[in-house]
Scaffold this motif. Structure first.
Motif, PDB file in Angstrom:
ATOM      1  N   GLY A  49       9.262  41.943 -20.466  1.00 11.50           N
ATOM      2  CA  GLY A  49       8.184  42.082 -20.408  1.00 11.50           C
ATOM      3  C   GLY A  49       7.592  42.364 -21.922  1.00 11.50           C
ATOM      4  N   VAL A  50       8.112  43.187 -23.104  1.00  7.97           N
ATOM      5  CA  VAL A  50       7.025  44.076 -23.412  1.00  7.97           C
ATOM      6  C   VAL A  50       7.367  42.928 -25.306  1.00  7.97           C
ATOM      7  CG1 VAL A  50       8.366  45.830 -22.818  1.00  7.97           C
ATOM      8  CG2 VAL A  50       9.491  45.453 -24.344  1.00  7.97           C
ATOM      9  N   THR A  51       6.139  43.923 -25.834  1.00 12.76           N
ATOM     10  CA  THR A  51       6.212  43.803 -27.585  1.00 12.76           C
ATOM     11  C   THR A  51       6.983  44.285 -28.139  1.00 12.76           C
ATOM     12  OG1 THR A  51       3.991  41.961 -26.823  1.00 12.76           O
ATOM     13  CG2 THR A  51       4.159  42.704 -29.031  1.00 12.76           C
ATOM     14  N   LYS A  52       7.626  43.874 -29.070  1.00 13.39           N
ATOM     15  CA  LYS A  52       8.144  44.815 -29.849  1.00 13.39           C
ATOM     16  C   LYS A  52       7.959  44.245 -31.366  1.00 13.39           C
ATOM     17  CE  LYS A  52      10.886  47.178 -26.618  1.00 13.39           C
ATOM     18  NZ  LYS A  52      10.966  49.150 -26.450  1.00 13.39           N
ATOM     19  N   GLU A  53       8.142  44.915 -32.309  1.00  4.68           N
ATOM     20  CA  GLU A  53       7.934  44.497 -33.693  1.00  4.68           C
ATOM     21  C   GLU A  53      10.194  44.199 -34.397  1.00  4.68           C
ATOM     22  OE1 GLU A  53       5.514  47.045 -36.157  1.00  4.68           O
ATOM     23  OE2 GLU A  53       4.354  47.659 -34.554  1.00  4.68           O
ATOM     24  N   PHE A  54       9.923  43.962 -34.613  1.00  7.73           N
ATOM     25  CA  PHE A  54      10.888  43.424 -35.645  1.00  7.73           C
ATOM     26  C   PHE A  54      11.454  44.310 -37.341  1.00  7.73           C
ATOM     27  CE2 PHE A  54      14.423  41.057 -38.334  1.00  7.73           C
ATOM     28  CZ  PHE A  54      15.327  41.186 -37.092  1.00  7.73           C
ATOM     29  N   ASN A  55      11.466  45.820 -36.467  1.00  6.52           N
ATOM     30  CA  ASN A  55      11.966  46.343 -38.066  1.00  6.52           C
ATOM     31  C   ASN A  55      13.318  47.480 -36.800  1.00  6.52           C
ATOM     32  OD1 ASN A  55      10.745  49.237 -36.339  1.00  6.52           O
ATOM     33  ND2 ASN A  55       8.679  47.869 -37.338  1.00  6.52           N
ATOM     34  N   SER A  56      13.514  48.000 -38.032  1.00  6.87           N
ATOM     35  CA  SER A  56      14.685  48.935 -37.978  1.00  6.87           C
ATOM     36  C   SER A  56      14.155  50.817 -36.916  1.00  6.87           C
ATOM     37  CB  SER A  56      15.723  49.617 -38.891  1.00  6.87           C
ATOM     38  OG  SER A  56      14.633  50.031 -40.181  1.00  6.87           O
ATOM     39  N   ILE A  77      19.599  36.095 -27.423  1.00  5.68           N
ATOM     40  CA  ILE A  77      18.354  35.391 -27.433  1.00  5.68           C
ATOM     41  C   ILE A  77      17.942  34.744 -27.944  1.00  5.68           C
ATOM     42  CG2 ILE A  77      16.216  36.451 -29.287  1.00  5.68           C
ATOM     43  CD1 ILE A  77      17.539  39.134 -29.594  1.00  5.68           C
ATOM     44  N   SER A  78      17.379  34.004 -26.883  1.00  4.21           N
ATOM     45  CA  SER A  78      17.623  32.086 -27.522  1.00  4.21           C
ATOM     46  C   SER A  78      15.946  32.068 -27.008  1.00  4.21           C
ATOM     47  CB  SER A  78      17.610  31.211 -26.211  1.00  4.21           C
ATOM     48  OG  SER A  78      17.215  32.004 -24.685  1.00  4.21           O
ATOM     49  N   SER A  79      15.426  31.189 -27.905  1.00  2.00           N
ATOM     50  CA  SER A  79      13.528  30.425 -27.946  1.00  2.00           C
ATOM     51  C   SER A  79      13.990  28.892 -28.180  1.00  2.00           C
ATOM     52  CB  SER A  79      12.653  30.983 -28.952  1.00  2.00           C
ATOM     53  OG  SER A  79      12.981  31.020 -29.905  1.00  2.00           O
ATOM     54  N   ALA A  80      12.334  28.392 -27.524  1.00  2.00           N
ATOM     55  CA  ALA A  80      13.227  26.502 -28.351  1.00  2.00           C
ATOM     56  C   ALA A  80      12.011  26.588 -29.433  1.00  2.00           C
ATOM     57  CB  ALA A  80      11.091  26.812 -27.302  1.00  2.00           C
ATOM     58  N   GLU A  81      12.242  27.538 -30.009  1.00  2.00           N
ATOM     59  CA  GLU A  81      12.196  27.599 -31.489  1.00  2.00           C
ATOM     60  C   GLU A  81      13.026  27.886 -32.612  1.00  2.00           C
ATOM     61  OE1 GLU A  81       8.798  26.893 -33.101  1.00  2.00           O
ATOM     62  OE2 GLU A  81       8.680  26.895 -30.806  1.00  2.00           O
ATOM     63  N   LEU A  95      20.382  47.291 -28.559  1.00  2.30           N
ATOM     64  CA  LEU A  95      20.412  46.959 -29.178  1.00  2.30           C
ATOM     65  C   LEU A  95      19.136  47.670 -30.744  1.00  2.30           C
ATOM     66  CD1 LEU A  95      21.406  44.143 -30.938  1.00  2.30           C
ATOM     67  CD2 LEU A  95      19.545  42.834 -29.679  1.00  2.30           C
ATOM     68  N   ASN A  96      19.072  47.405 -31.200  1.00  2.00           N
ATOM     69  CA  ASN A  96      18.526  47.507 -32.392  1.00  2.00           C
ATOM     70  C   ASN A  96      17.988  46.624 -33.517  1.00  2.00           C
ATOM     71  OD1 ASN A  96      18.019  51.026 -32.478  1.00  2.00           O
ATOM     72  ND2 ASN A  96      20.554  50.820 -33.890  1.00  2.00           N
ATOM     73  N   PHE A  97      16.539  46.820 -33.438  1.00  2.00           N
ATOM     74  CA  PHE A  97      15.683  45.519 -34.775  1.00  2.00           C
ATOM     75  C   PHE A  97      16.017  46.035 -35.801  1.00  2.00           C
ATOM     76  CE2 PHE A  97      13.015  44.132 -30.482  1.00  2.00           C
ATOM     77  CZ  PHE A  97      14.017  43.222 -29.933  1.00  2.00           C
ATOM     78  N   LEU A 104      16.576  35.536 -38.212  1.00  2.00           N
ATOM     79  CA  LEU A 104      15.773  36.790 -37.466  1.00  2.00           C
ATOM     80  C   LEU A 104      14.517  36.270 -36.756  1.00  2.00           C
ATOM     81  CD1 LEU A 104      14.680  37.905 -42.012  1.00  2.00           C
ATOM     82  CD2 LEU A 104      16.520  38.816 -40.006  1.00  2.00           C
ATOM     83  N   MET A 105      14.373  36.939 -36.202  1.00  2.00           N
ATOM     84  CA  MET A 105      12.835  36.747 -35.119  1.00  2.00           C
ATOM     85  C   MET A 105      11.790  36.917 -35.766  1.00  2.00           C
ATOM     86  SD  MET A 105      14.965  39.173 -32.407  1.00  2.00           S
ATOM     87  CE  MET A 105      14.203  38.386 -30.900  1.00  2.00           C
ATOM     88  N   ASN A 106      11.075  35.624 -35.186  1.00  2.00           N
ATOM     89  CA  ASN A 106       9.469  35.353 -36.024  1.00  2.00           C
ATOM     90  C   ASN A 106       8.974  36.322 -35.398  1.00  2.00           C
ATOM     91  OD1 ASN A 106      10.479  34.135 -37.876  1.00  2.00           O
ATOM     92  ND2 ASN A 106      10.804  32.461 -36.746  1.00  2.00           N
ATOM     93  N   ASP A 107       7.936  36.460 -35.719  1.00  2.00           N
ATOM     94  CA  ASP A 107       6.133  37.946 -35.381  1.00  2.00           C
ATOM     95  C   ASP A 107       5.446  36.534 -34.471  1.00  2.00           C
ATOM     96  OD1 ASP A 107       6.777  39.249 -36.920  1.00  2.00           O
ATOM     97  OD2 ASP A 107       5.397  39.176 -37.973  1.00  2.00           O
ATOM     98  N   GLY A 108       5.435  36.588 -33.250  1.00  2.00           N
ATOM     99  CA  GLY A 108       4.073  36.122 -32.489  1.00  2.00           C
ATOM    100  C   GLY A 108       4.745  35.302 -31.550  1.00  2.00           C
ATOM    101  N   GLU A 109       6.556  35.137 -31.573  1.00  2.00           N
ATOM    102  CA  GLU A 109       7.279  33.917 -30.728  1.00  2.00           C
ATOM    103  C   GLU A 109       7.765  34.659 -29.376  1.00  2.00           C
ATOM    104  OE1 GLU A 109      10.953  31.122 -32.240  1.00  2.00           O
ATOM    105  OE2 GLU A 109      10.142  32.154 -33.183  1.00  2.00           O
TER     106      GLU A 109
END
Length: 125
Positions: A49-56, A77-81, A95-97, A104-109
């Protein structure tokens, strides 16, 4: 086997708790399950339940609960999108982002993540 437990506080036994079923599973014992790290008080590792940035950066990792003897971890990693889940297999319990190949993962998703451990180099999870 049915098991009942009761607490003993200052050498005074409390009431017995409700009975619950206990099953010994040798196959599961050979490859114990894991999940994302969810122990409060460890904010650097907390991954539910955390928010993470997609960077290394090292602070932007997902952590699983380590499994003794595990040498591979599979993060799904799954989502509706996402048409197809992102599956990353690593040798560590995190797992490193910030990867650049594959989806790739999208902002705000919001993403659902499951993690599995392997003790036999990824032959089974």
């Amino acid at each position: 086997m049915n098991i009942r437990v009761r607490a003993v506080v200052n050498n005074v036994p409390k009431n017995w708790g409700p009975a619950c079923r206990f099953i010994r599973d040798e196959a599961l014992a050979n490859c114990p399950p894991t999940k994302l790290f969810d122990v409060p008080g460890f904010p650097q590792f907390f991954s539910c339940g955390v928010t993470k940035e997609f960077n290394s950066q090292a602070s932007n990792r997902l952590y699983a609960r380590p499994v003794t003897g595990a040498n591979k971890y599979k993060f799904t990693i799954s989502s509706a999108e996402l048409a197809v889940p992102i599956v990353k297999i690593v040798n560590t319990y995190y797992l490193n982002f910030g990867w650049t190949s594959g989806p790739l993962m999208n902002d705000g998703e919001t993403y659902d993540v499951t993690v599995q451990a392997s003790t036999n180099g990824g032959a089974t999870y």
